[in-house]
Design an enzyme around this catalytic site. Sequence first.
Site, short mmCIF file in Angstrom:
data_model
loop_
_atom_site.label_atom_id
_atom_site.label_comp_id
_atom_site.label_asym_id
_atom_site.label_seq_id
_atom_site.Cartn_x
_atom_site.Cartn_y
_atom_site.Cartn_z
N ARG A 127 7.56 13.90 45.93
CA ARG A 127 9.20 13.90 46.87
C ARG A 127 8.70 14.45 48.12
O ARG A 127 9.70 14.92 48.73
CB ARG A 127 10.09 14.56 46.10
N LYS A 149 8.80 7.81 61.95
CA LYS A 149 9.04 6.61 61.19
C LYS A 149 7.49 6.39 60.25
O LYS A 149 6.57 6.33 60.64
CB LYS A 149 8.82 5.16 61.82
N GLU A 191 3.13 -0.17 75.61
CA GLU A 191 4.19 0.76 75.26
C GLU A 191 4.59 1.88 76.04
O GLU A 191 5.68 2.32 76.34
CB GLU A 191 3.80 1.36 74.09
N LYS A 233 10.44 9.84 74.21
CA LYS A 233 10.55 9.58 72.83
C LYS A 233 11.12 10.70 72.13
O LYS A 233 12.07 10.49 71.40
CB LYS A 233 9.25 9.14 72.08
N GLU A 243 17.80 6.16 63.59
CA GLU A 243 17.91 4.44 64.31
C GLU A 243 19.32 3.89 63.86
O GLU A 243 19.39 3.05 63.45
CB GLU A 243 17.11 3.57 64.13
N ARG A 248 18.20 4.89 69.34
CA ARG A 248 16.64 4.74 69.13
C ARG A 248 16.26 3.25 69.28
O ARG A 248 15.09 2.90 69.73
CB ARG A 248 16.50 5.21 67.82
N ASN A 252 12.91 -0.55 71.26
CA ASN A 252 12.59 -2.15 70.77
C ASN A 252 12.66 -2.90 72.01
O ASN A 252 12.50 -4.08 71.73
CB ASN A 252 13.70 -2.40 69.67
N HIS A 255 10.41 -6.01 72.07
CA HIS A 255 10.13 -6.42 70.58
C HIS A 255 10.72 -7.48 70.00
O HIS A 255 10.02 -8.10 69.07
CB HIS A 255 10.20 -4.92 69.72
N HIS A 259 7.81 -9.58 68.47
CA HIS A 259 7.56 -9.79 67.19
C HIS A 259 7.64 -11.08 66.67
O HIS A 259 6.75 -11.64 65.94
CB HIS A 259 8.80 -8.87 66.48
N HIS A 272 -0.31 -6.17 69.49
CA HIS A 272 0.97 -5.88 69.47
C HIS A 272 1.67 -5.54 70.94
O HIS A 272 2.71 -6.02 71.12
CB HIS A 272 1.42 -4.76 68.71
N1 GLY Z 1 8.37 2.75 67.46
C1 GLY Z 1 9.78 2.67 67.54
C2 GLY Z 1 10.36 3.74 66.86
O1 GLY Z 1 9.61 4.79 66.62
O2 GLY Z 1 11.55 3.85 66.58
#
Ligand code: GLY
Length: 368
Positions: A127, A149, A191, A233, A243, A248, A252, A255, A259, A272
């Site tokens: 956990r 993330k 990025e 960030k 998000e 957040r 993107n 993206h 993507h 990417h």
């Molecule tokens: N890479 C995008 C984020 O961390 O939300």
Amino acid sequence: MAATRIVVDIPEERPYDVRIGEGILAGLGEKLVPVLEAQPPSRILVITDANVAPLYLEACKQGLAPLGCPISDITLPAGEEAKSLAVVGEVWNAMAALGLARDSVVVALGGGVVGDLAGFAGSTFMRGLRVVQVPTTLLSMVDSSVGGKTGVNLEAGKNLVGTFLQPSYVCASTDVLATLDEREWACGCAEIAKSAVIDSDDFFFWLSENAEALAARESDVVAQAIARCVVFKANVVAQDKTESHGVRECLNYGHTLGHAIEALSGYGTYSHGAAVAEGMRFAARLGQSLVGTPLELVEAQDALLDELGLPVLDWSAPAQDILAAMKCDKKSRGGSVRFVLPSDVGQWQLLSVDDETILEHLKLYFGE
Ligand code: GLY
């Protein structure tokens, strides 16, 4: 140059440090002693991959030695294919066999794939263990190692299963970037450019002035670029950790098309970052129609991406196929495709765009 320390302070989370500097992997354990002192680890597990292990695993383990506990390691196959539930299952079993306990710490030593997978395995085993990120690519230093993330891919799509777990500490030792190839370097630069456009005039103009130096990997410019991205960030994630507050999503930018290009061209055909850069060029043009993006921004962004080694891709596909790929992406909502559009440098809007408008602009952009 002295190391830079940035504190990531997210509501309801324990603040954590991101340290950026040359040669700081050697001092990782010393920095971690106070970070982990409330619950000193009985064991550390370093998770890395087959590309990184021969280069930096020993240095990382030596750096961790001051923590004074046993250190185990797992080396994953290199590449996106490792980011699967099957591999996570193997990692969980290895964690159990090694006797990891609630006080153990996982160290993710690698790029985005290792960071995401180790973060996911660590955040779910018993956990949730504490996770330390040691990013080894420019892309992971400026983006994925910060913000919490984690995830793995399913056959149905990338990053469809994951968690949010803020790391306990991030160590961006910039000397390890020396082994990155040109493609990986440019990937990270995309990025950085994305962050600059979305963040502010100050970051964008600084980056435009220093693009050549960044492409040439001048160390003080590299460290500053990473630090600016981390500050940006951290600020975004502090406002919208999961998000779910419409903030957040700004990360993107580029993206939506990016993507789709990755999926249609076959993952790995383009990096990417190269796909995101193309997505930024397209989004800025779409923005001209929909949110009044000034031509000066479109042109300045094009020039920046060119200088960073991210030229226009020699790629196209039928507009209908691109639209269909955009709709499959997990970032679409109920079949509607959403774009982050810069109305100016440092200003953006998240818009759901109708199919007809997208098709029209794709045809214009790709010359169909
Ligand atoms: N890479 C995008 C984020 O961390 O939300």
